[in-house]
Write a protein that holds these residues in place. Structure first.
Motif, PDB file in Angstrom:
ATOM      1  N   LEU A  99       0.831  -1.201   0.000  1.00 43.23           N
ATOM      2  CA  LEU A  99       0.000   0.000   0.000  1.00 43.23           C
ATOM      3  C   LEU A  99       0.868   1.254   0.000  1.00 43.23           C
ATOM      4  O   LEU A  99       0.577   2.230  -0.702  1.00 43.23           O
ATOM      5  CB  LEU A  99      -0.930  -0.020   1.213  1.00 43.23           C
ATOM      6  CG  LEU A  99      -1.843   1.201   1.389  1.00 43.23           C
ATOM      7  CD1 LEU A  99      -2.690   1.448   0.143  1.00 43.23           C
ATOM      8  CD2 LEU A  99      -2.738   1.012   2.614  1.00 43.23           C
ATOM      9  N   LEU A 100       1.948   1.241   0.767  1.00 45.63           N
ATOM     10  CA  LEU A 100       2.849   2.396   0.783  1.00 45.63           C
ATOM     11  C   LEU A 100       3.476   2.629  -0.592  1.00 45.63           C
ATOM     12  O   LEU A 100       3.624   3.781  -1.031  1.00 45.63           O
ATOM     13  CB  LEU A 100       3.932   2.199   1.838  1.00 45.63           C
ATOM     14  CG  LEU A 100       3.507   2.426   3.288  1.00 45.63           C
ATOM     15  CD1 LEU A 100       4.586   1.927   4.245  1.00 45.63           C
ATOM     16  CD2 LEU A 100       3.228   3.911   3.541  1.00 45.63           C
ATOM     17  N   ARG A 101       3.848   1.552  -1.283  1.00 48.28           N
ATOM     18  CA  ARG A 101       4.424   1.713  -2.623  1.00 48.28           C
ATOM     19  C   ARG A 101       3.391   2.310  -3.582  1.00 48.28           C
ATOM     20  O   ARG A 101       3.711   3.145  -4.430  1.00 48.28           O
ATOM     21  CB  ARG A 101       4.931   0.372  -3.150  1.00 48.28           C
ATOM     22  CG  ARG A 101       6.145  -0.155  -2.404  1.00 48.28           C
ATOM     23  CD  ARG A 101       6.747  -1.383  -3.065  1.00 48.28           C
ATOM     24  NE  ARG A 101       7.849  -1.901  -2.278  1.00 48.28           N
ATOM     25  CZ  ARG A 101       7.731  -2.847  -1.349  1.00 48.28           C
ATOM     26  NH1 ARG A 101       6.535  -3.386  -1.112  1.00 48.28           N
ATOM     27  NH2 ARG A 101       8.785  -3.264  -0.670  1.00 48.28           N
ATOM     28  N   ARG A 102       2.156   1.870  -3.467  1.00 50.40           N
ATOM     29  CA  ARG A 102       1.105   2.436  -4.314  1.00 50.40           C
ATOM     30  C   ARG A 102       0.864   3.906  -3.963  1.00 50.40           C
ATOM     31  O   ARG A 102       0.647   4.732  -4.853  1.00 50.40           O
ATOM     32  CB  ARG A 102      -0.176   1.621  -4.150  1.00 50.40           C
ATOM     33  CG  ARG A 102      -1.324   2.136  -4.970  1.00 50.40           C
ATOM     34  CD  ARG A 102      -2.335   1.068  -5.234  1.00 50.40           C
ATOM     35  NE  ARG A 102      -3.548   1.609  -5.829  1.00 50.40           N
ATOM     36  CZ  ARG A 102      -4.509   0.873  -6.361  1.00 50.40           C
ATOM     37  NH1 ARG A 102      -4.399  -0.455  -6.371  1.00 50.40           N
ATOM     38  NH2 ARG A 102      -5.594   1.425  -6.873  1.00 50.40           N
ATOM     39  N   LEU A 103       0.917   4.217  -2.679  1.00 52.43           N
ATOM     40  CA  LEU A 103       0.777   5.613  -2.261  1.00 52.43           C
ATOM     41  C   LEU A 103       1.905   6.466  -2.821  1.00 52.43           C
ATOM     42  O   LEU A 103       1.699   7.639  -3.180  1.00 52.43           O
ATOM     43  CB  LEU A 103       0.765   5.702  -0.733  1.00 52.43           C
ATOM     44  CG  LEU A 103      -0.489   5.180  -0.028  1.00 52.43           C
ATOM     45  CD1 LEU A 103      -0.242   5.069   1.473  1.00 52.43           C
ATOM     46  CD2 LEU A 103      -1.678   6.084  -0.287  1.00 52.43           C
ATOM     47  N   HIS A 104       3.096   5.893  -2.892  1.00 52.25           N
ATOM     48  CA  HIS A 104       4.241   6.630  -3.440  1.00 52.25           C
ATOM     49  C   HIS A 104       3.951   7.077  -4.873  1.00 52.25           C
ATOM     50  O   HIS A 104       4.228   8.229  -5.247  1.00 52.25           O
ATOM     51  CB  HIS A 104       5.484   5.746  -3.390  1.00 52.25           C
ATOM     52  CG  HIS A 104       6.702   6.369  -3.998  1.00 52.25           C
ATOM     53  ND1 HIS A 104       7.253   7.539  -3.531  1.00 52.25           N
ATOM     54  CD2 HIS A 104       7.469   5.982  -5.065  1.00 52.25           C
ATOM     55  CE1 HIS A 104       8.317   7.851  -4.256  1.00 52.25           C
ATOM     56  NE2 HIS A 104       8.457   6.928  -5.194  1.00 52.25           N
ATOM     57  N   THR A 105       3.375   6.188  -5.663  1.00 54.95           N
ATOM     58  CA  THR A 105       3.019   6.548  -7.043  1.00 54.95           C
ATOM     59  C   THR A 105       1.928   7.609  -7.065  1.00 54.95           C
ATOM     60  O   THR A 105       1.991   8.581  -7.824  1.00 54.95           O
ATOM     61  CB  THR A 105       2.557   5.301  -7.808  1.00 54.95           C
ATOM     62  OG1 THR A 105       3.613   4.334  -7.836  1.00 54.95           O
ATOM     63  CG2 THR A 105       2.166   5.655  -9.232  1.00 54.95           C
ATOM     64  N   ALA A 106       0.914   7.443  -6.221  1.00 60.06           N
ATOM     65  CA  ALA A 106      -0.216   8.381  -6.198  1.00 60.06           C
ATOM     66  C   ALA A 106       0.200   9.771  -5.744  1.00 60.06           C
ATOM     67  O   ALA A 106      -0.372  10.776  -6.171  1.00 60.06           O
ATOM     68  CB  ALA A 106      -1.317   7.836  -5.290  1.00 60.06           C
ATOM     69  N   LEU A 107       1.205   9.855  -4.867  1.00 58.70           N
ATOM     70  CA  LEU A 107       1.611  11.142  -4.295  1.00 58.70           C
ATOM     71  C   LEU A 107       2.719  11.835  -5.081  1.00 58.70           C
ATOM     72  O   LEU A 107       3.151  12.926  -4.703  1.00 58.70           O
ATOM     73  CB  LEU A 107       2.050  10.960  -2.845  1.00 58.70           C
ATOM     74  CG  LEU A 107       0.953  11.167  -1.776  1.00 58.70           C
ATOM     75  CD1 LEU A 107      -0.177  10.182  -1.967  1.00 58.70           C
ATOM     76  CD2 LEU A 107       1.529  11.040  -0.381  1.00 58.70           C
ATOM     77  N   ARG A 108       3.188  11.244  -6.172  1.00 54.47           N
ATOM     78  CA  ARG A 108       4.256  11.880  -6.944  1.00 54.47           C
ATOM     79  C   ARG A 108       3.891  13.269  -7.459  1.00 54.47           C
ATOM     80  O   ARG A 108       4.751  14.159  -7.511  1.00 54.47           O
ATOM     81  CB  ARG A 108       4.666  10.967  -8.103  1.00 54.47           C
ATOM     82  CG  ARG A 108       5.630   9.859  -7.665  1.00 54.47           C
ATOM     83  CD  ARG A 108       5.966   8.937  -8.810  1.00 54.47           C
ATOM     84  NE  ARG A 108       6.932   7.908  -8.419  1.00 54.47           N
ATOM     85  CZ  ARG A 108       7.190   6.823  -9.121  1.00 54.47           C
ATOM     86  NH1 ARG A 108       6.550   6.617 -10.265  1.00 54.47           N
ATOM     87  NH2 ARG A 108       8.076   5.945  -8.693  1.00 54.47           N
ATOM     88  N   PRO A 109       2.643  13.521  -7.862  1.00 51.65           N
ATOM     89  CA  PRO A 109       2.307  14.883  -8.299  1.00 51.65           C
ATOM     90  C   PRO A 109       2.221  15.893  -7.154  1.00 51.65           C
ATOM     91  O   PRO A 109       2.065  17.089  -7.404  1.00 51.65           O
ATOM     92  CB  PRO A 109       0.926  14.699  -8.963  1.00 51.65           C
ATOM     93  CG  PRO A 109       0.802  13.239  -9.243  1.00 51.65           C
ATOM     94  CD  PRO A 109       1.560  12.567  -8.154  1.00 51.65           C
TER      95      PRO A 109
ATOM     96  N   ILE B  30      10.321   9.903   2.035  1.00 53.25           N
ATOM     97  CA  ILE B  30       9.119  10.694   1.813  1.00 53.25           C
ATOM     98  C   ILE B  30       8.278   9.974   0.767  1.00 53.25           C
ATOM     99  O   ILE B  30       8.738   9.748  -0.359  1.00 53.25           O
ATOM    100  CB  ILE B  30       9.441  12.121   1.324  1.00 53.25           C
ATOM    101  CG1 ILE B  30      10.324  12.855   2.331  1.00 53.25           C
ATOM    102  CG2 ILE B  30       8.155  12.915   1.082  1.00 53.25           C
ATOM    103  CD1 ILE B  30      10.818  14.202   1.817  1.00 53.25           C
ATOM    104  N   VAL B  31       7.065   9.605   1.147  1.00 50.11           N
ATOM    105  CA  VAL B  31       6.176   8.952   0.196  1.00 50.11           C
ATOM    106  C   VAL B  31       5.785   9.962  -0.880  1.00 50.11           C
ATOM    107  O   VAL B  31       5.277  11.040  -0.581  1.00 50.11           O
ATOM    108  CB  VAL B  31       4.917   8.415   0.913  1.00 50.11           C
ATOM    109  CG1 VAL B  31       3.964   7.771  -0.093  1.00 50.11           C
ATOM    110  CG2 VAL B  31       5.304   7.417   1.991  1.00 50.11           C
ATOM    111  N   GLY B  32       6.083   9.609  -2.132  1.00 53.05           N
ATOM    112  CA  GLY B  32       5.841  10.524  -3.239  1.00 53.05           C
ATOM    113  C   GLY B  32       7.094  11.219  -3.731  1.00 53.05           C
ATOM    114  O   GLY B  32       7.066  11.862  -4.777  1.00 53.05           O
ATOM    115  N   ALA B  33       8.190  11.078  -2.987  1.00 55.94           N
ATOM    116  CA  ALA B  33       9.431  11.756  -3.387  1.00 55.94           C
ATOM    117  C   ALA B  33      10.647  10.849  -3.267  1.00 55.94           C
ATOM    118  O   ALA B  33      11.334  10.591  -4.257  1.00 55.94           O
ATOM    119  CB  ALA B  33       9.622  13.030  -2.559  1.00 55.94           C
TER     120      ALA B  33
END
Length: 353
Positions: free
Chosen positions: A212-222, A267-270
């Motif tokens: 779930l954290l890895r998926r959040l990382h992709t979702a939070l990239r923007p 940092i999730v997303g970065a």
């Protein structure tokens, strides 16, 4: 649900401010006039009680997910370090008052009737915490649905209107997943990051915490990114699994001991780490999870009062926030506390064991 309202109540003018905060929260939740009136009444009574009985305190209004997960509910908290309530059952009855002559003594009893969920924790000499929830529909879908064993509270740095922290829960089959996100920095951009994490939880609550954290990382990239803690309870395995990335924390209580579960740097997303450790611990009827952002002081003390630990999670979270700070030690960041517990509520208003 990053919009928050925080009203210090130390004189009669702030009672009006608390009522206005409730009105604005109800408008943000899309409430009908009757639901808004209920929220305003509860806020007015709680703020008035802070003045009359506690010498002042703090009102916090959050937007939360109702028990059925549909729409938005309004959660009103009152926190104080006053003398406490010696007889909670009597205080919740109409006609009871410890204030000066002329008081109707209908405050807490009125809150109990008008709120869809009303929780109260008080100890003589230690103060009182109340949590009142107003659902979108009175006695509707939320009332017919079991209360989720999750609750939390969020406040913003400097009493700002938007908070960069957010927490949420979601079910997938028998799995219950709790997420706490701390958007990088403060204000609208931080709130956008944490809101994106909550939205992704709704789409992927059944994934194991690390995935779930890895998926959040992709979702939070923007977005500017966030620190995120994920906890997932599997009742079939009697286990809780936790994982986190960034400067947010969690502690799990089992029996008489607390286990600290540190998040992994990043940092999730970065900046996402190559490996995310997952903590797995037993989950029993006496267990409790406390997740929090770094706005909570690093040396905060977990609660040990058995009567508090048996309360609704929203009350436990609010008590932790109250006891971790003071007027001499105000919060220095957006702050959120989320609590997950087995469903073991003890009374309609959770006043005591």
């Amino acid at each position: 649900m990053s919009r928050v309202w925080e009203v210090p109540v130390h004189d009669s003018t702030r009672v009006r401010d608390a009522r206005i905060a409730a009105r604005e929260a109800c408008a943000a939740a899309g409430f009908a006039p009757a639901r808004t009136a209920a929220g305003e009444l509860v806020a007015t009574e709680l703020a008035t009680n802070l003045l009359k009985h506690a010498g002042g305190g703090l009102m916090v209004v959050n937007l939360v997910r109702p028990p059925d997960g549909a729409g938005t509910a309004v959660q009103l908290f009152s926190l104080d370090h006053g003398p406490g309530i010696a007889d909670v059952d009597a205080a919740l009855g109409d006609g009871y008052s410890t204030a000066a002559a002329g008081s109707l003594g209908a405050g807490l009893g009125s809150c109990l009737r008008r709120a869809d969920a009303f929780r109260l924790y008080s100890r003589p000499g230690r103060g009182t915490v109340t949590a009142a929830r107003i659902d979108p529909e009175p006695g509707g879908r939320g009332a017919a649905t079991a209360e989720p064993p999750a609750g939390g509270i969020t406040v913003a740095l400097g009493q700002a209107g938007q908070c960069g922290d957010a927490w949420a829960w979601a079910r997938s089959g028998r799995l219950l997943t709790l997420l706490l996100a701390d958007g990088l920095g403060h204000g609208p951009k931080a709130a956008h990051a944490s809101a994106a994490a909550v939205a992704e939880l709704d789409r992927a609550a059944g994934l194991p915490p690390a995935e779930l954290l890895r998926r959040l990382h992709t979702a939070l990239r923007p977005t500017r990114g966030a620190a995120v803690v994920v906890a997932q309870v599997d009742p079939d395995r009697a286990e809780i699994a936790l994982a986190g990335v960034g400067n947010a924390g969690a502690r799990v209580r089992t029996g008489d001991s607390w286990t600290s579960c540190l998040s992994h740097p990043g940092i999730v997303g970065a900046y996402f780490p190559a490996h995310v450790p997952v903590h797995r611990l037993p989950w029993r009827r006496d267990s409790l999870l406390v997740a929090h952002s770094d706005g909570l002081p690093s040396r905060w003390t977990p609660p040990e009062d058995p009567s508090l630990l048996a309360h609704d999670p929203s009350v436990v979270a609010a008590a932790i926030l109250r006891d971790a700070g003071s007027p001499a030690r105000p919060v220095r960041d957006d702050t959120s506390v989320a609590v997950l517990a087995p469903d073991r509520r003890t009374s309609p208003y959770d006043s005591r064991l």
